[in-house]
Write a protein that holds these residues in place. Sequence first.
Motif, short mmCIF file in Angstrom:
data_model
loop_
_atom_site.label_atom_id
_atom_site.label_comp_id
_atom_site.label_asym_id
_atom_site.label_seq_id
_atom_site.Cartn_x
_atom_site.Cartn_y
_atom_site.Cartn_z
N ASN A 124 -0.58 4.36 5.66
CA ASN A 124 0.78 4.80 5.94
C ASN A 124 1.74 3.52 5.25
OD1 ASN A 124 2.41 6.92 6.73
ND2 ASN A 124 2.94 5.86 8.72
N THR A 125 1.21 2.83 4.79
CA THR A 125 2.11 1.70 4.12
C THR A 125 2.80 2.01 2.88
OG1 THR A 125 0.61 0.39 3.29
CG2 THR A 125 1.12 -0.15 5.79
N PRO A 126 3.68 1.26 2.21
CA PRO A 126 4.19 1.74 0.97
C PRO A 126 3.06 1.56 -0.10
CG PRO A 126 6.09 0.53 1.98
CD PRO A 126 4.58 0.38 2.80
N ASP A 127 2.53 0.61 0.05
CA ASP A 127 1.27 0.42 -0.98
C ASP A 127 0.20 1.16 -0.72
OD1 ASP A 127 2.45 -1.67 -2.36
OD2 ASP A 127 1.62 -3.22 -0.75
N GLY A 128 -0.23 1.95 0.41
CA GLY A 128 -1.23 2.75 0.78
C GLY A 128 -2.50 2.25 0.62
N LEU A 129 -3.74 2.84 0.38
CA LEU A 129 -4.97 2.35 0.50
C LEU A 129 -5.17 1.98 -1.04
CD1 LEU A 129 -6.95 5.29 2.30
CD2 LEU A 129 -6.23 2.76 3.20
N PRO A 130 -6.13 0.84 -1.20
CA PRO A 130 -6.28 0.22 -2.52
C PRO A 130 -7.14 1.45 -3.15
CG PRO A 130 -7.39 -1.02 -0.61
CD PRO A 130 -6.88 0.04 0.08
N ASP A 131 -6.89 1.24 -4.49
CA ASP A 131 -7.38 2.28 -5.56
C ASP A 131 -8.85 2.20 -5.62
OD1 ASP A 131 -4.90 3.26 -6.36
OD2 ASP A 131 -4.68 1.49 -7.93
N ARG A 132 -9.49 0.98 -5.31
CA ARG A 132 -11.04 0.82 -5.51
C ARG A 132 -11.57 0.81 -4.24
NH1 ARG A 132 -13.58 -2.96 -8.63
NH2 ARG A 132 -13.63 -4.37 -6.99
N GLN A 133 -12.65 1.47 -3.89
CA GLN A 133 -13.17 1.67 -2.49
C GLN A 133 -13.85 0.22 -2.02
OE1 GLN A 133 -16.27 4.55 -2.19
NE2 GLN A 133 -17.63 3.48 -1.12
N ALA A 134 -14.29 -0.47 -2.95
CA ALA A 134 -14.83 -1.77 -2.43
C ALA A 134 -13.80 -2.68 -2.06
CB ALA A 134 -15.42 -2.45 -3.79
N ASP A 135 -12.35 -2.47 -2.50
CA ASP A 135 -11.27 -3.44 -2.02
C ASP A 135 -11.22 -3.09 -0.57
OD1 ASP A 135 -11.11 -4.70 -4.33
OD2 ASP A 135 -9.58 -3.42 -4.96
N LEU A 136 -11.20 -1.90 0.06
CA LEU A 136 -10.98 -1.42 1.17
C LEU A 136 -12.26 -1.55 2.19
CD1 LEU A 136 -9.25 0.16 3.44
CD2 LEU A 136 -10.45 2.26 2.96
N GLU A 137 -13.41 -1.80 1.56
CA GLU A 137 -14.61 -2.07 2.48
C GLU A 137 -14.42 -3.60 2.73
OE1 GLU A 137 -18.06 -1.43 -0.28
OE2 GLU A 137 -17.64 0.99 -0.38
N ARG A 138 -14.16 -4.54 1.68
CA ARG A 138 -14.07 -5.98 2.05
C ARG A 138 -12.73 -6.00 3.29
NH1 ARG A 138 -15.02 -6.40 -3.22
NH2 ARG A 138 -13.12 -6.22 -4.06
N THR A 139 -11.75 -5.49 3.04
CA THR A 139 -10.66 -5.65 3.84
C THR A 139 -11.07 -5.19 5.40
OG1 THR A 139 -8.99 -5.26 2.21
CG2 THR A 139 -8.52 -4.66 4.61
N MET A 140 -12.02 -4.01 5.51
CA MET A 140 -12.27 -3.65 6.79
C MET A 140 -13.21 -4.32 7.24
SD MET A 140 -9.76 -1.58 7.28
CE MET A 140 -10.34 -1.04 8.90
#
Length: 160
Positions: free
Chosen positions: A114-130
């Motif tokens: 829900n932020t202006p940048d939204g979710l990362p384009d790459r799944q791996a980036d969200l995995e690392r973040t989470m």
Amino acid sequence: MKEQWWNFGQAANYVQANYPCESGVAANRFLADKIADGSLVTRYENGLIIQPEEWVRLGDIDLTVEGTHISHGAVEYQRASVEKLCNPSNPQARGGRPSKDWPDFLIEVVAMANTPDGLPDRQADLERTMLAWGEENMSDPPKETAVRDMVSRIYKRIKR
């Protein structure tokens, strides 16, 4: 640390939030069942422990202390015994439901989306973040495989 006790409302709310109970009635039934089988430690308001054999079942969700008008809604519940029933060391003991705090995990993903940048384009980036978020914010953080599985389901749904 001083032993903590909950009133009926606190125990029922905890059960409903942390055990697969769809309603307050289901949480009430769960508490009644666990009192009846001796799994929950209860006490009177004066601090005296109520022995499991003192409880008498009156119906599906109703219990009373034998010889009194005291119901299971009017006693205190040992917090540790309620938490142990809802979060057993063996997750299979409650039907394989994950013991992780997935609702908070998913709320964090939604907030990020829900932020202006939204979710990362790459799944791996969200995995690392989470993974990092889980280590910082969860008492029992999920392993990499569990995060990968959850994030994968999110990205599959988004790409429909």
